[in-house]
Write a protein that holds these residues in place. Structure first.
Motif, short mmCIF file in Angstrom:
data_model
loop_
_atom_site.label_atom_id
_atom_site.label_comp_id
_atom_site.label_asym_id
_atom_site.label_seq_id
_atom_site.Cartn_x
_atom_site.Cartn_y
_atom_site.Cartn_z
N VAL A 142 -28.10 -52.61 -11.18
CA VAL A 142 -28.28 -53.03 -9.48
C VAL A 142 -27.20 -53.64 -9.14
CG1 VAL A 142 -29.48 -55.39 -9.88
CG2 VAL A 142 -30.09 -53.93 -8.06
N VAL A 143 -26.44 -54.56 -10.09
CA VAL A 143 -25.11 -55.19 -9.41
C VAL A 143 -24.03 -54.01 -9.21
CG1 VAL A 143 -23.27 -56.72 -9.98
CG2 VAL A 143 -25.86 -57.27 -10.54
N GLY A 144 -23.96 -53.36 -10.22
CA GLY A 144 -22.89 -52.22 -10.18
C GLY A 144 -23.24 -51.25 -8.93
N LEU A 145 -24.60 -51.00 -8.76
CA LEU A 145 -24.96 -50.23 -7.39
C LEU A 145 -24.57 -50.60 -6.30
CD1 LEU A 145 -28.16 -48.64 -8.92
CD2 LEU A 145 -26.16 -47.34 -8.92
N TYR A 146 -24.93 -51.88 -6.44
CA TYR A 146 -24.63 -52.59 -4.93
C TYR A 146 -22.92 -52.63 -4.62
CZ TYR A 146 -24.68 -56.41 -1.33
OH TYR A 146 -24.46 -57.08 -0.11
N LEU A 155 -24.42 -49.45 2.40
CA LEU A 155 -25.54 -50.43 2.00
C LEU A 155 -26.53 -50.31 3.20
CD1 LEU A 155 -23.64 -53.56 0.94
CD2 LEU A 155 -25.31 -51.82 -0.40
N ASP A 156 -27.74 -50.59 3.22
CA ASP A 156 -28.65 -50.62 4.50
C ASP A 156 -28.95 -49.27 4.78
OD1 ASP A 156 -30.64 -51.93 5.67
OD2 ASP A 156 -29.34 -52.52 7.36
N SER A 157 -28.70 -48.17 3.98
CA SER A 157 -28.67 -46.69 4.39
C SER A 157 -29.93 -46.18 3.58
CB SER A 157 -27.46 -46.06 4.21
OG SER A 157 -27.57 -44.84 4.52
N LEU A 236 -30.53 -53.19 -1.85
CA LEU A 236 -29.63 -52.24 -0.96
C LEU A 236 -30.17 -52.28 0.49
CD1 LEU A 236 -29.03 -49.14 -3.21
CD2 LEU A 236 -27.51 -51.35 -3.09
N ILE A 237 -31.29 -52.45 0.87
CA ILE A 237 -31.96 -52.42 2.22
C ILE A 237 -32.13 -53.81 2.50
CG2 ILE A 237 -33.36 -51.25 3.84
CD1 ILE A 237 -31.52 -49.15 2.35
N GLN A 243 -36.62 -50.33 5.35
CA GLN A 243 -37.10 -50.44 4.06
C GLN A 243 -38.22 -49.60 3.61
OE1 GLN A 243 -38.20 -54.69 4.10
NE2 GLN A 243 -36.02 -55.30 3.28
N PRO A 244 -38.41 -49.13 2.33
CA PRO A 244 -39.72 -48.36 2.08
C PRO A 244 -40.77 -48.97 2.02
CG PRO A 244 -38.17 -48.61 0.02
CD PRO A 244 -37.56 -49.34 1.31
N LEU A 245 -41.83 -48.44 1.80
CA LEU A 245 -43.37 -48.88 1.76
C LEU A 245 -43.74 -50.29 0.77
CD1 LEU A 245 -45.87 -48.79 3.39
CD2 LEU A 245 -46.87 -47.06 1.63
N THR A 246 -43.05 -49.84 -0.58
CA THR A 246 -42.95 -51.00 -1.71
C THR A 246 -42.37 -52.23 -1.14
OG1 THR A 246 -41.12 -50.18 -2.62
CG2 THR A 246 -43.10 -49.31 -3.35
#
Length: 295
Positions: A142-146, A155-157, A236-237, A243-246
Protein backbone atom coordinates in the motif's frame (compact mmCIF):
# COMPACT_ATOMS: atom_id res chain seq x y z
CA UNK A 1 -52.20 -107.73 -33.76
CA UNK A 2 -51.08 -104.21 -34.28
CA UNK A 3 -49.55 -102.32 -31.45
CA UNK A 4 -51.66 -99.44 -30.24
CA UNK A 5 -49.77 -96.20 -29.63
CA UNK A 6 -51.33 -93.93 -27.09
CA UNK A 7 -50.24 -90.30 -27.41
CA UNK A 8 -49.88 -88.50 -24.18
CA UNK A 9 -51.23 -84.96 -23.85
CA UNK A 10 -48.39 -82.48 -23.67
CA UNK A 11 -49.30 -79.32 -21.83
CA UNK A 12 -47.26 -76.26 -22.62
CA UNK A 13 -46.96 -73.95 -19.67
CA UNK A 14 -47.12 -70.21 -20.48
CA UNK A 15 -43.90 -68.33 -19.82
CA UNK A 16 -43.71 -66.82 -16.40
CA UNK A 17 -44.08 -63.05 -16.23
CA UNK A 18 -40.84 -61.22 -15.51
CA UNK A 19 -40.43 -60.29 -11.93
CA UNK A 20 -40.08 -56.58 -11.55
CA UNK A 21 -37.79 -55.37 -8.84
CA UNK A 22 -39.65 -53.78 -6.02
CA UNK A 23 -38.96 -50.15 -5.45
CA UNK A 24 -37.45 -49.43 -2.15
CA UNK A 25 -39.04 -46.74 -0.15
CA UNK A 26 -36.77 -43.87 0.79
CA UNK A 27 -34.81 -44.84 3.84
CA UNK A 28 -33.85 -42.91 6.86
CA UNK A 29 -30.53 -41.93 5.30
CA UNK A 30 -32.19 -39.58 2.83
CA UNK A 31 -34.09 -37.93 5.64
CA UNK A 32 -30.92 -37.52 7.65
CA UNK A 33 -29.14 -35.95 4.68
CA UNK A 34 -32.06 -33.56 4.11
CA UNK A 35 -32.18 -32.57 7.77
CA UNK A 36 -28.40 -32.06 7.85
CA UNK A 37 -28.56 -29.92 4.70
CA UNK A 38 -31.28 -27.72 6.17
CA UNK A 39 -29.37 -27.42 9.43
CA UNK A 40 -26.21 -26.30 7.62
CA UNK A 41 -28.19 -23.83 5.50
CA UNK A 42 -29.81 -22.32 8.59
CA UNK A 43 -26.43 -22.14 10.29
CA UNK A 44 -25.03 -20.09 7.41
CA UNK A 45 -28.14 -17.91 7.19
CA UNK A 46 -28.29 -17.16 10.92
CA UNK A 47 -25.70 -14.30 10.86
CA UNK A 48 -27.65 -12.58 8.08
CA UNK A 49 -30.92 -12.97 9.98
CA UNK A 50 -29.28 -11.49 13.06
CA UNK A 51 -27.88 -8.64 10.98
CA UNK A 52 -31.33 -7.97 9.50
CA UNK A 53 -32.92 -7.89 12.95
CA UNK A 54 -30.13 -5.63 14.21
CA UNK A 55 -30.80 -3.21 11.38
CA UNK A 56 -34.44 -2.97 12.53
CA UNK A 57 -33.69 -2.39 16.21
CA UNK A 58 -34.26 1.01 17.83
CA UNK A 59 -31.02 2.67 18.90
CA UNK A 60 -31.87 2.33 22.61
CA UNK A 61 -32.22 -1.48 22.32
CA UNK A 62 -28.93 -2.23 20.60
CA UNK A 63 -27.13 -3.05 23.85
CA UNK A 64 -30.06 -4.77 25.54
CA UNK A 65 -30.39 -8.58 25.63
CA UNK A 66 -33.00 -10.25 23.50
CA UNK A 67 -33.34 -11.60 20.01
CA UNK A 68 -36.38 -9.82 18.60
CA UNK A 69 -36.76 -6.03 18.92
CA UNK A 70 -39.78 -4.61 20.70
CA UNK A 71 -40.66 -2.71 17.53
CA UNK A 72 -39.28 -2.75 14.02
CA UNK A 73 -37.63 0.51 12.97
CA UNK A 74 -37.98 0.34 9.19
CA UNK A 75 -36.94 3.98 9.10
CA UNK A 76 -33.33 2.89 9.72
CA UNK A 77 -33.05 1.90 6.06
CA UNK A 78 -34.36 5.31 5.03
CA UNK A 79 -32.13 7.24 7.43
CA UNK A 80 -29.00 5.42 6.36
CA UNK A 81 -29.51 6.79 2.83
CA UNK A 82 -30.60 10.23 3.91
CA UNK A 83 -27.98 10.93 6.62
CA UNK A 84 -24.89 9.43 4.93
CA UNK A 85 -23.09 9.11 1.62
CA UNK A 86 -24.07 5.45 1.27
CA UNK A 87 -25.80 5.98 -2.08
CA UNK A 88 -22.67 7.54 -3.60
CA UNK A 89 -20.53 4.80 -2.02
CA UNK A 90 -22.71 2.12 -3.60
CA UNK A 91 -22.35 3.72 -7.04
CA UNK A 92 -18.58 3.90 -6.65
CA UNK A 93 -18.37 0.23 -5.61
CA UNK A 94 -20.48 -0.88 -8.57
CA UNK A 95 -18.39 1.22 -10.96
CA UNK A 96 -15.05 0.02 -9.61
CA UNK A 97 -16.05 -3.65 -9.43
CA UNK A 98 -17.61 -3.65 -12.91
CA UNK A 99 -14.78 -1.79 -14.66
CA UNK A 100 -12.02 -3.78 -12.97
CA UNK A 101 -13.80 -7.04 -13.90
CA UNK A 102 -14.06 -5.92 -17.53
CA UNK A 103 -10.35 -5.05 -17.55
CA UNK A 104 -9.44 -8.41 -16.04
CA UNK A 105 -11.47 -10.46 -18.53
CA UNK A 106 -10.41 -8.36 -21.53
CA UNK A 107 -6.72 -8.89 -20.75
CA UNK A 108 -6.87 -12.41 -19.32
CA UNK A 109 -8.79 -14.03 -22.20
CA UNK A 110 -6.22 -13.47 -24.99
CA UNK A 111 -3.29 -14.05 -22.63
CA UNK A 112 -4.71 -17.34 -21.35
CA UNK A 113 -5.75 -18.53 -24.81
CA UNK A 114 -2.32 -17.89 -26.30
CA UNK A 115 -0.58 -19.52 -23.33
CA UNK A 116 -2.78 -22.62 -23.57
CA UNK A 117 -2.44 -23.07 -27.34
CA UNK A 118 1.26 -22.25 -27.87
CA UNK A 119 4.36 -23.88 -26.34
CA UNK A 120 6.70 -20.91 -26.42
CA UNK A 121 10.00 -20.55 -24.61
CA UNK A 122 9.59 -19.47 -21.01
CA UNK A 123 5.96 -20.60 -20.79
CA UNK A 124 6.49 -22.48 -17.55
CA UNK A 125 8.35 -19.56 -16.00
CA UNK A 126 5.55 -17.21 -17.03
CA UNK A 127 2.88 -19.38 -15.40
CA UNK A 128 4.99 -19.70 -12.27
CA UNK A 129 5.43 -15.93 -12.14
CA UNK A 130 1.67 -15.51 -12.48
CA UNK A 131 1.16 -17.88 -9.57
CA UNK A 132 3.78 -16.15 -7.42
CA UNK A 133 2.07 -12.78 -7.84
CA UNK A 134 -0.92 -14.19 -5.97
CA UNK A 135 1.21 -14.34 -2.83
CA UNK A 136 1.41 -10.54 -2.63
CA UNK A 137 -1.51 -8.75 -1.06
CA UNK A 138 -2.37 -5.10 -1.75
CA UNK A 139 -1.98 -4.42 1.99
CA UNK A 140 1.75 -5.17 1.89
CA UNK A 141 2.23 -2.85 -1.09
CA UNK A 142 0.00 0.00 0.00
CA UNK A 143 2.89 2.41 0.67
CA UNK A 144 4.40 1.83 -2.75
CA UNK A 145 0.99 2.12 -4.39
CA UNK A 146 0.36 5.40 -2.64
CA UNK A 147 3.66 6.82 -3.89
CA UNK A 148 3.12 5.63 -7.47
CA UNK A 149 -0.39 7.08 -7.70
CA UNK A 150 0.83 10.29 -6.07
CA UNK A 151 3.44 10.66 -8.81
CA UNK A 152 0.81 9.87 -11.46
CA UNK A 153 -1.60 12.42 -9.93
CA UNK A 154 -4.27 9.73 -9.49
CA UNK A 155 -4.84 10.00 -5.75
CA UNK A 156 -8.47 10.37 -4.71
CA UNK A 157 -9.54 9.01 -8.10
CA UNK A 158 -11.83 6.10 -8.89
CA UNK A 159 -9.47 5.06 -11.70
CA UNK A 160 -6.78 4.30 -9.14
CA UNK A 161 -9.04 1.66 -7.58
CA UNK A 162 -9.90 0.24 -11.01
CA UNK A 163 -6.21 -0.13 -11.89
CA UNK A 164 -5.25 -1.70 -8.55
CA UNK A 165 -8.11 -4.20 -8.47
CA UNK A 166 -7.65 -5.10 -12.11
CA UNK A 167 -3.92 -5.67 -11.67
CA UNK A 168 -4.22 -7.84 -8.56
CA UNK A 169 -7.06 -9.98 -9.95
CA UNK A 170 -5.49 -10.47 -13.36
CA UNK A 171 -3.05 -13.20 -12.27
CA UNK A 172 -5.74 -15.53 -10.95
CA UNK A 173 -7.89 -15.02 -14.04
CA UNK A 174 -5.00 -15.85 -16.39
CA UNK A 175 -4.14 -18.96 -14.38
CA UNK A 176 -7.64 -20.43 -14.24
CA UNK A 177 -8.52 -19.55 -17.85
CA UNK A 178 -5.28 -21.12 -19.10
CA UNK A 179 -6.28 -24.38 -17.42
CA UNK A 180 -9.76 -24.25 -18.99
CA UNK A 181 -8.49 -23.47 -22.49
CA UNK A 182 -5.90 -26.25 -22.21
CA UNK A 183 -8.62 -28.77 -21.31
CA UNK A 184 -10.56 -28.04 -24.52
CA UNK A 185 -9.34 -30.22 -27.45
CA UNK A 186 -7.80 -28.18 -30.23
CA UNK A 187 -9.43 -30.58 -32.72
CA UNK A 188 -12.77 -28.86 -32.13
CA UNK A 189 -11.34 -25.59 -33.40
CA UNK A 190 -9.70 -27.32 -36.35
CA UNK A 191 -13.00 -28.96 -37.30
CA UNK A 192 -14.73 -25.60 -37.17
CA UNK A 193 -12.06 -24.04 -39.39
CA UNK A 194 -12.40 -26.90 -41.87
CA UNK A 195 -16.12 -26.06 -42.06
CA UNK A 196 -15.21 -22.52 -43.07
CA UNK A 197 -14.90 -20.65 -39.76
CA UNK A 198 -11.97 -18.36 -39.14
CA UNK A 199 -9.74 -18.76 -36.09
CA UNK A 200 -11.58 -15.97 -34.33
CA UNK A 201 -14.92 -17.49 -35.34
CA UNK A 202 -13.89 -20.89 -33.98
CA UNK A 203 -12.77 -19.21 -30.78
CA UNK A 204 -16.05 -17.32 -30.41
CA UNK A 205 -18.43 -20.11 -31.40
CA UNK A 206 -16.68 -23.20 -30.03
CA UNK A 207 -13.97 -22.46 -27.48
CA UNK A 208 -15.49 -19.61 -25.53
CA UNK A 209 -18.82 -21.40 -24.87
CA UNK A 210 -16.92 -24.46 -23.64
CA UNK A 211 -14.76 -22.25 -21.43
CA UNK A 212 -17.77 -20.43 -20.01
CA UNK A 213 -17.49 -22.09 -16.54
CA UNK A 214 -13.94 -20.81 -16.24
CA UNK A 215 -14.92 -17.35 -17.47
CA UNK A 216 -17.78 -17.23 -14.97
CA UNK A 217 -15.40 -18.26 -12.19
CA UNK A 218 -12.96 -15.52 -13.14
CA UNK A 219 -15.78 -12.93 -13.33
CA UNK A 220 -17.13 -13.88 -9.90
CA UNK A 221 -13.68 -13.86 -8.31
CA UNK A 222 -12.69 -10.52 -9.84
CA UNK A 223 -16.00 -8.83 -9.00
CA UNK A 224 -16.19 -10.03 -5.39
CA UNK A 225 -12.53 -9.26 -4.70
CA UNK A 226 -12.92 -5.73 -6.03
CA UNK A 227 -16.24 -5.34 -4.20
CA UNK A 228 -14.73 -6.34 -0.83
CA UNK A 229 -11.46 -4.39 -1.12
CA UNK A 230 -10.95 -2.04 1.83
CA UNK A 231 -7.36 -1.13 2.71
CA UNK A 232 -6.25 0.32 -0.63
CA UNK A 233 -9.50 2.27 -1.00
CA UNK A 234 -9.13 3.66 2.51
CA UNK A 235 -5.58 4.78 1.71
CA UNK A 236 -6.00 6.22 -1.78
CA UNK A 237 -9.46 7.80 -1.53
CA UNK A 238 -10.10 10.61 0.95
CA UNK A 239 -13.26 12.28 -0.36
CA UNK A 240 -16.34 10.63 1.26
CA UNK A 241 -18.37 10.75 -1.97
CA UNK A 242 -15.65 8.88 -3.89
CA UNK A 243 -15.10 6.12 -1.34
CA UNK A 244 -16.49 2.63 -2.06
CA UNK A 245 -19.16 1.00 0.05
CA UNK A 246 -16.73 -0.90 2.30
CA UNK A 247 -15.10 2.35 3.41
CA UNK A 248 -18.46 4.14 3.63
CA UNK A 249 -19.85 1.55 6.04
CA UNK A 250 -16.77 2.01 8.20
CA UNK A 251 -17.78 5.66 8.74
CA UNK A 252 -20.54 4.49 11.11
CA UNK A 253 -17.81 3.30 13.46
CA UNK A 254 -17.02 6.43 15.47
CA UNK A 255 -14.53 7.14 18.22
CA UNK A 256 -17.15 7.33 20.98
CA UNK A 257 -20.26 5.81 19.40
CA UNK A 258 -21.01 3.01 16.97
CA UNK A 259 -24.22 3.25 14.96
CA UNK A 260 -24.83 -0.45 14.75
CA UNK A 261 -28.29 -0.18 13.20
CA UNK A 262 -26.89 1.82 10.27
CA UNK A 263 -23.88 -0.44 9.96
CA UNK A 264 -26.12 -3.51 9.75
CA UNK A 265 -28.39 -1.80 7.23
CA UNK A 266 -25.43 -0.78 5.08
CA UNK A 267 -24.00 -4.30 5.25
CA UNK A 268 -27.29 -5.74 3.99
CA UNK A 269 -27.23 -3.28 1.11
CA UNK A 270 -23.67 -4.39 0.30
CA UNK A 271 -24.77 -8.04 0.04
CA UNK A 272 -27.54 -7.46 -2.52
CA UNK A 273 -25.38 -6.86 -5.67
CA UNK A 274 -23.33 -10.00 -5.02
CA UNK A 275 -26.47 -12.12 -4.57
CA UNK A 276 -27.94 -10.69 -7.77
CA UNK A 277 -24.69 -11.47 -9.63
CA UNK A 278 -24.72 -15.09 -8.46
CA UNK A 279 -28.41 -15.51 -9.33
CA UNK A 280 -27.90 -14.11 -12.83
CA UNK A 281 -24.62 -15.78 -13.75
CA UNK A 282 -25.07 -19.20 -12.10
CA UNK A 283 -27.07 -20.70 -14.97
CA UNK A 284 -24.23 -20.03 -17.40
CA UNK A 285 -21.96 -22.46 -15.54
CA UNK A 286 -23.99 -25.54 -16.47
CA UNK A 287 -25.12 -24.36 -19.91
CA UNK A 288 -21.55 -23.58 -20.92
CA UNK A 289 -20.34 -27.14 -20.33
CA UNK A 290 -21.79 -28.49 -23.62
CA UNK A 291 -22.95 -25.43 -25.57
CA UNK A 292 -19.85 -25.12 -27.71
CA UNK A 293 -19.66 -28.76 -28.80
CA UNK A 294 -23.25 -29.03 -30.09
CA UNK A 295 -23.82 -28.01 -33.69
Amino acid sequence: MADTVVAEDVRVEPPAAPVRPRRRSPGYRKWLVAIAAWAIALLFLFPYVEMFLGALRPSEELTEPGYLPSKFEWSNFVNVWRDSQLGHNLQVSLLVAALSTVVVIAVALPAAYYTARHRYRGRGAFLMLVLVTQMFQPTSLVVGLYREFYNADLLDSVWALVIVNGAFNLAFAVWILTAYFASIPVELEEAAMIDGASRFGALRRVTLPLAMPGIVTAVIFAFITAWNEFVVALTLITTPEKQPLTVGINSFLGAYEVQWQYMFAGSLVAIIPVVVLFAYIERHVVSGLTAGSIK
